[in-house]
Design a protein around this motif. Structure first.
Motif, PDB file in Angstrom:
ATOM      1  N   ASN A  93       0.793  -1.228   0.000  1.00  0.00           N
ATOM      2  CA  ASN A  93       0.000   0.000   0.000  1.00  0.00           C
ATOM      3  C   ASN A  93       0.825   1.277   0.000  1.00  0.00           C
ATOM      4  N   THR A  94       2.127   1.177   0.195  1.00  0.00           N
ATOM      5  CA  THR A  94       2.957   2.374   0.382  1.00  0.00           C
ATOM      6  C   THR A  94       4.189   2.319  -0.510  1.00  0.00           C
ATOM      7  N   VAL A 121       5.238  10.595  -0.794  1.00  0.00           N
ATOM      8  CA  VAL A 121       4.935   9.198  -0.500  1.00  0.00           C
ATOM      9  C   VAL A 121       3.522   8.865  -0.955  1.00  0.00           C
ATOM     10  N   GLU A 122       3.390   7.768  -1.683  1.00  0.00           N
ATOM     11  CA  GLU A 122       2.077   7.220  -2.004  1.00  0.00           C
ATOM     12  C   GLU A 122       1.737   6.212  -0.916  1.00  0.00           C
ATOM     13  N   GLY A 123       0.677   6.483  -0.158  1.00  0.00           N
ATOM     14  CA  GLY A 123       0.321   5.590   0.931  1.00  0.00           C
ATOM     15  C   GLY A 123       0.611   6.206   2.277  1.00  0.00           C
ATOM     16  N   ASP A 124       1.155   5.404   3.193  1.00  0.00           N
ATOM     17  CA  ASP A 124       1.326   5.813   4.582  1.00  0.00           C
ATOM     18  C   ASP A 124       2.697   6.438   4.804  1.00  0.00           C
ATOM     19  N   SER A 158       4.929   4.738   7.647  1.00  0.00           N
ATOM     20  CA  SER A 158       5.513   3.468   7.202  1.00  0.00           C
ATOM     21  C   SER A 158       6.705   3.721   6.282  1.00  0.00           C
ATOM     22  N   ALA A 159       6.573   4.720   5.416  1.00  0.00           N
ATOM     23  CA  ALA A 159       7.670   5.038   4.489  1.00  0.00           C
ATOM     24  C   ALA A 159       8.894   5.555   5.233  1.00  0.00           C
TER      25      ALA A 159
END
Length: 373
Positions: free
Chosen positions: A169-170, A190-193, A196-197
């Motif tokens: 998802n990220t 960042v695409e997503g969270d 988390s990235a």
């Protein structure tokens, strides 16, 4: 918002803000956490812009807690959450908390007995939904010891890029790093969270080696292997994105990325960021503007504007600086710290605008994009 500009992120729409903080506590730390929260909530109640907050505990898992707070708007919350006061205020909670996740939302609609569900009566609410691109933008800034700038730039330019895909998802989309004197700014997309990235990047051996290598050159000591030291560093280094806008016209093939540094007068950082945000929204709606997209980052009186532009910036200094239009340069002049920008006299003159642009234009260190971005 106009039909030719897409504002996907803004803290300047006047809407109330809902902040949600999810916490996972260590076993047995619930009472200690509750006592620390009681002290903190009394302090928060006096912070300008704060309306209310709630503390909730999961009915399914007593280690999971939730704090929600409501603010008059986003700027006062960001000023508080990124302050030294906040750093000190939350320290007693750190020994209780295993993990946290913070989310911030504009209040779009609200239903209640005394609040009809209509946009026309939604005072303090965001009336229109923004259209985004699935990307979160954030930046970090810190300073290095004077005289070490070239060494730090060399180290930061030479690290191996981390794997772009974080999880299903990220994904890391882009990292742009600039310097202005001894100030470093690292902007990420960042695409997503986002969290988390950032954690993914911090675990990469190449990144960790570079972070260790620059530690001796930092003006503020840190130890990223110590959770408390790392938490304090990243809180102090946070440079939130407060506005992002991009033109709806097709993306030009020859865009170049620049970062411009605007040191604001004491207490005027938010006003300066708001001015640039308004100007960039107008620029994105102008098909003849060289500015295709812009992100404004602001923390206290540090304002950085990241622009994707066509052609050389010095071909149109006013557009490049975000002061295109009658008397906009004079407004900027009133908000900037004159001693810090190295320009004497009025910004109404082309010569001084060029001098300001030369001073504000940050040194590009690295700009890394994922392969299919």
């Amino acid at each position: 918002m106009t039909s030719t500009a897409r504002i996907s992120q803004s803290v300047f729409d006047g809407s109330r803000l809902r902040v949600i903080l999810l916490l996972d506590l260590y076993d047995g730390a619930q009472q200690q956490f509750l006592e620390a929260y009681e002290v903190m909530r009394k302090q928060v109640a006096g912070v300008p812009g704060h309306i209310s907050d709630q503390l909730c505990q999961s009915i399914e898992n007593p280690s999971q807690w939730l704090i929600t707070s409501e603010w008059e708007s986003a700027p006062p919350f960001l000023a508080w959450v990124n302050s030294e006061e906040h750093v000190e205020m939350v320290k007693p909670m750190h020994s209780c908390v295993r993990d946290t996740r913070s989310m911030r939302y504009s209040i779009l609609r609200e239903t209640g007995a005394q609040r009809p569900l209509t946009p026309e009566t939604a005072a303090g609410e965001q009336v229109a939904a923004r259209v985004g691109d699935g990307v979160t933008r954030h930046a970090l800034t810190f300073t290095v010891k004077p005289g070490s700038e070239s060494k730090v730039a060399e180290l930061l330019a030479g690290y191996e890029s981390p794997e772009a895909q974080v999880d299903e998802n990220t994904r890391l989309r882009r990292t742009s790093l600039f310097m202005h004197g001894n100030r470093v700014v690292r902007a990420v997309e960042v695409e997503g969270d986002l969290l988390s990235a950032l954690r993914h990047v911090a675990r990469q051996p190449g990144v960790r080696a570079v972070e260790e290598a620059i530690n001796p050159y930092l003006e503020q000591d840190r130890d990223l292997t110590d959770p408390e030291s790392a938490r304090v560093f990243f809180t102090r280094a946070a440079l939130p994105a407060v506005h992002h806008v991009v033109s709806a016209r097709p993306e030009p093939a020859d865009l170049s990325r620049h970062a411009l540094y605007y040191p604001a007068k004491e207490g005027r950082g938010t006003d300066l960021a708001r001015l640039l945000a308004q100007q960039d929204a107008e620029a994105a709606a102008d098909p003849d503007s060289p500015i295709y997209g812009s992100t404004v980052f602001q923390r206290d009186d540090v304002v950085v504007r990241l622009v994707d532009a066509e052609g050389d910036l010095d071909l149109d200094p006013a557009a490049a600086l975000g002061v295109k239009g009658e008397r906009k340069a004079k407004v900027l002049e009133r908000l900037l710290d004159g001693a810090a920008i190295g320009v004497e006299g009025s910004l109404d003159t082309a010569r001084n605008l060029n001098r300001l642009l030369s001073h504000a234009d940050m040194l590009p260190v690295t700009d890394r994009r994922a392969a299919d971005s």
